[in-house]
Design an enzyme around this catalytic site. Structure first.
Site, PDB file in Angstrom:
ATOM      1  CG  MET A 142     -12.758  -6.224  -7.595  1.00  0.00           C
ATOM      2  SD  MET A 142     -13.850  -6.418  -9.028  1.00  0.00           S
ATOM      3  CE  MET A 142     -14.897  -4.960  -8.845  1.00  0.00           C
ATOM      4  CG  ASP A 144      -6.262  -0.952  -7.310  1.00  0.00           C
ATOM      5  OD1 ASP A 144      -7.184  -0.428  -6.667  1.00  0.00           O
ATOM      6  OD2 ASP A 144      -5.067  -0.706  -7.114  1.00  0.00           O
ATOM      7  CG  PHE A 200      -0.062  -4.921  -3.525  1.00  0.00           C
ATOM      8  CD1 PHE A 200      -0.758  -5.835  -2.748  1.00  0.00           C
ATOM      9  CD2 PHE A 200       0.406  -3.769  -2.901  1.00  0.00           C
ATOM     10  CE1 PHE A 200      -0.999  -5.610  -1.399  1.00  0.00           C
ATOM     11  CE2 PHE A 200       0.179  -3.537  -1.547  1.00  0.00           C
ATOM     12  CZ  PHE A 200      -0.519  -4.458  -0.794  1.00  0.00           C
ATOM     13  CB  SER A 201      -2.177  -3.028  -8.894  1.00  0.00           C
ATOM     14  OG  SER A 201      -3.370  -2.933  -8.166  1.00  0.00           O
ATOM     15  CD  GLU A 306      -2.098   3.617  -4.486  1.00  0.00           C
ATOM     16  OE1 GLU A 306      -1.671   2.817  -3.645  1.00  0.00           O
ATOM     17  OE2 GLU A 306      -3.300   3.918  -4.595  1.00  0.00           O
ATOM     18  CD1 TRP A 387      -7.926   3.720  -2.139  1.00  0.00           C
ATOM     19  CD2 TRP A 387      -8.580   2.139  -0.708  1.00  0.00           C
ATOM     20  NE1 TRP A 387      -7.473   2.508  -2.617  1.00  0.00           N
ATOM     21  CE2 TRP A 387      -7.858   1.518  -1.753  1.00  0.00           C
ATOM     22  CE3 TRP A 387      -9.094   1.346   0.317  1.00  0.00           C
ATOM     23  CZ2 TRP A 387      -7.644   0.144  -1.802  1.00  0.00           C
ATOM     24  CZ3 TRP A 387      -8.878  -0.025   0.261  1.00  0.00           C
ATOM     25  CH2 TRP A 387      -8.159  -0.607  -0.779  1.00  0.00           C
TER      26      TRP A 387
END
Length: 553
Positions: A142, A144, A200-201, A306, A387
Site C-alpha cells: 500500500m 498513497d 494511479f492516485s 505530486e 520512497w
C-alpha cells in the site's frame, strides 16, 4: 484492521490443496505457459521478493487477454503467497525477466512445485510489526491514500495497492471503510488496471446519490479518467468517454483532486504536472477547462510535485503539495501553501522562497483530505513511509500503514499563517486506562517545561530519544538506535521540527512500528516508523511529567 468483510479473500486458515500437479508448458529459457484448473476459486502464487518480475498475461477460454500482472514468482524459495482469483481464467502466459543462467531451467523453478489451488486465502496476521490501531492492508503493498470521502456515516479510504506482492507494482485502488476512523473493514478491490494503464492516485466526490472517482490512467502516457459508483462507493463503472483530461507537454501529469467550489459554483480539479499544480474547472465533471498554474519559484522544487489538495479553512485556502524527493530529511514529504483562490487562480500569501512542511518526520507522504467530512472538519490521512526505503522495510505479509487521522486548522506565528495538526478526536475513544509503563500500543502525554528529554527503550538496549528545547523552539526525535535500521542507510536518522513558540504538552502515539509526536496545540507534528525487536517498555523523562494511556481497539 477488522478481518471480517473482505468478501472474496477471507478465511480462518490456509486450505490450499493441490488439485493436480502444476505442470508448466516450457517454451524457452524465459517463457512458459500454465493451463488453469477451474475447480477452485484461487491460484495461490508463490512470491520471492529478491527475484525479477515475471510478466503474466491472463487469457480466457477464447484466448482473449483479460488481464496483465507482474509477479515476482519464486525461483528457489518462497517468501509468501498471493491469491489470483481465477474468474474464468484459462491460461497464463508467463515471461520471466533477467539473466537465468544462474537460476537453472525454467521448468525447475520452485514456483511450479509450490503453487496451490484453494477456495480460500489466509489473511491472519503473521507480522511482528503489524500495527495495533493504524490502518494497513490485509496483505500486499500500500502507498498513497486515494479518493477519500465521507457519506451516510461511513468513511471511505481507497489506496494505491498491489494485490500480487508486498512491493510496489500492479497499481489498483484498494478499499477500506470505517464508521469511526479507527476500526477499518477491508472491502473488495474498487478499481483495477485496464488497457489505459495502471490506476494511479486520485480523488472522489459525491454528486447526488453518485460517487464519482477521478484517477490517473498510467499507461504509455499519464491521462485522467473517471468512474461512477451507484452503490455508495463499493463498485465503480468506468466512464465510456475516458480519458477526460490529457496533455502532451509533461510526462508527470497525475493525481487529480476534484471538489465542488460553492463560491464559484463550479467543479474544480487540481493535479500535479511536473513541478507545478494545474487548476481546471467544469460544470459537468466531464469537460474540463484549464484555468491557471501554480508553483513556479514557490516552495521546494527538489523533486516531482505530486498528490495535491486544495481546500478552505477559516477564510483562507490551503494548497497541499507532496514532493519526492526534497523532504527536509531526504526523500518524501508534504509541503503546503496558504493564500486565496477564486475558482480560477490560487494566490499564495507568503514570499516565493518560504517553504512550510506539514510534518517534520521522515515518513509522511501523499497527504490528502476526506471529501465531505462532517461538521466542516478537514481530516487528513497520509502514507506513513518514505520512497527511499519503502520497498525494503522489514515486513513481508504487508508493507506500509497510514498514520493516525488528523484534523487541520490554522494558527498565526509572527507574520505567517501555518497549518495546525492535531490527532482527530476519534483517537480519544480508544484511549484506555492509565498504565505505569509503555506498552506496544499506547499514548504518552508529557507536560514539559523549558527543556525536556524523553527516552523510550526496551530491554535490548534499543531506544528512541526525543528532546524539546524551548530556547531554540525545537523538538527532535532520534531513531538511529531504535531497533532494526539495517535495511537502508537512509533509515537511521534524527529529525528536528520548529515549534513556533513554546510547547506545554506533548502527545506521543506509540504503535508496534511507529512513533508520532504532536504539540497538543497543533503547532508541531512528527512521524517516524521504528522497528524494535521487542516493544518499548521503559520510559525515562527529564524536565517533564508523563502520563501513559494504553490504547485498546
Amino acid at each position: 484492521m477488522k478481518k471480517s468483510c473482505l468478501l472474496t479473500l477471507m478465511a480462518v486458515m490456509l486450505t490450499g490443496v493441490a488439485l493436480a500437479q502444476v505442470k508448466p508448458i516450457v517454451l524457452g529459457d524465459k517463457h512458459a505457459m500454465l493451463k488453469m484448473e477451474q475447480a477452485s476459486r484461487y491460484l495461490l502464487l508463490p512470491v520471492q521478493e529478491s527475484e525479477d518480475i515475471a510478466a503474466i498475461a491472463v487469457l480466457d477460454n477464447h484466448n482473449n487477454m483479460v488481464q496483465r500482472l507482474n509477479v515476482k514468482l519464486a525461483i528457489d524459495r518462497v517468501d509468501y503467497y498471493v491469491p489470483y482469483e481465477l474468474k474464468g481464467a484459462c491460461l497464463m502466459d508467463i515471461e520471466f525477466h533477467g539473466d537465468r543462467r544462474q537460476k537453472g531451467a525454467v521448468g525447475e523453478f520452485v514456483c511450479w512445485k509450490e503453487m496451490k489451488y484453494s477456495d480460500t486465502f489466509d489473511t491472519t496476521n503473521r507480522e511482528h510489526f503489524r500495527p495495533v490501531y493504524h490502518h494497513t492492508p490485509l496483505y500486499g503493498w500500500m502507498n498513497d491514500p486515494n479518493g477519500m470521502f465521507y457519506k451516510d456515516g461511513v468513511w471511505h479510504l481507497y489506496f494505491q495497492y498491489n494485490p500480487y506482492g508486498s512491493q510496489w507494482e500492479n497499481m489498483t485502488w484498494g478499499h477500506s471503510t470505517s464508521k469511526d476512523l479507527i476500526h477499518w473493514e477491508a472491502q473488495p478491490l474498487a478499481l483495477e488496471m485496464d488497457w489505459l494503464g495502471s490506476i494511479f492516485s486520485g480523488s472522489c466526490v459525491t454528486n447526488g446519490n453518485d460517487v464519482v472517482a477521478f484517477y490517473t490512467s498510467a499507461g504509455h502516457h499519464q491521462t485522467q479518467s473517471m468512474a461512477v459508483s451507484k452503490d455508495g462507493g463499493r463498485t465503480f463503472e468506468k466512464y465510456s468517454g475516458n480519458p477526460v483530461l490529457t496533455t502532451n507537454d509533461v510526462p508527470d501529469f497525475r493525481d487529480p483532486n476534484v471538489f465542488w467550489n460553492e463560491e464559484a459554483k463550479v467543479w474544480n480539479l487540481i493535479l500535479a504536472a511536473g513541478q507545478e499544480m494545474r487548476i481546471y474547472s467544469s460544470k459537468d465533471l466531464k469537460e474540463w477547462t484549464y484555468e491557471s498554474s501554480f508553483g513556479k519559484e514557490y516552495g521546494n522544487h527538489s523533486g516531482v510535485w505530486e498528490c495535491p489538495d486544495l481546500f478552505k479553512i477559516d477564510g483562507k485556502w490551503v494548497l497541499i503539495c507532496n514532493i519526492n524527493p526534497g523532504g527536509p530529511f531526504g526523500g518524501s514529504a508534504t509541503q503546503y501553501f496558504i493564500g486565496q483562490f477564486d475558482g480560477k487562480k490560487f494566490t499564495c500569501e507568503s514570499m516565493p522562497k518560504v517553504t512550510k512542511w506539514m510534518d517534520y518526520g521522515k515518513d509522511h507522504y501523499a497527504t490528502v483530505s476526506f471529501y465531505n467530512a462532517p461538521d466542516n472538519r478537514r481530516v487528513v490521512l497520509a502514507w506513513m513511509s518514505n520512497w527511499q526505503y519503502a520497498n525494503q522495510v522489514p515486513t513481508k505479509q504487508f508493507r506500509s500503514a497510514n498514520y493516525v487521522p488528523r484534523d487541520l486548522g490554522l494558527f498565526q506565528f509572527g507574520e505567517e499563517t501555518y497549518l495546525s495538526v492535531v490527532p482527530s478526536k476519534e483517537m480519544l475513544a480508544i484511549r484506555g486506562g492509565k498504565v505505569k509503563e509503555p506498552t506496544e500500543a499506547c499514548e504518552i502525554v508529557v507536560d514539559v517545561k523549558n527543556q525536556a528529554e524523553i527516552i523510550l527503550s526496551n530491554t535490548k538496549g534499543e531506544e528512541v530519544l526525543m528532546r524539546y528545547d524551548a530556547a531554540k523552539q525545537a523538538f527532535s526525535m532520534d531513531r538511529t538506535k531504535s531497533g532494526d535500521v539495517s535495511f537502508s542507510e537512509a533509515f537511521p536518522c534524527e529529525t528536528t521540527a520548529p515549534t513556533y513558540g513554546q510547547i506545554k504538552q506533548l502527545r506521543i502515539f506509540v504503535d508496534r512500528c511507529s512513533i508520532e509526536a504532536f504539540d497538543a496545540e497543533g503547532k508541531m507534528a512528527m512521524t517516524n516508523p521504528v522497528f524494535p525487536s521487542d516493544p518499548y517498555s521503559i520510559l525515562k523523562v527529564k524536565g517533564g511529567k508523563a502520563t501513559i494511556y494504553e490504547i485498546t481497539k
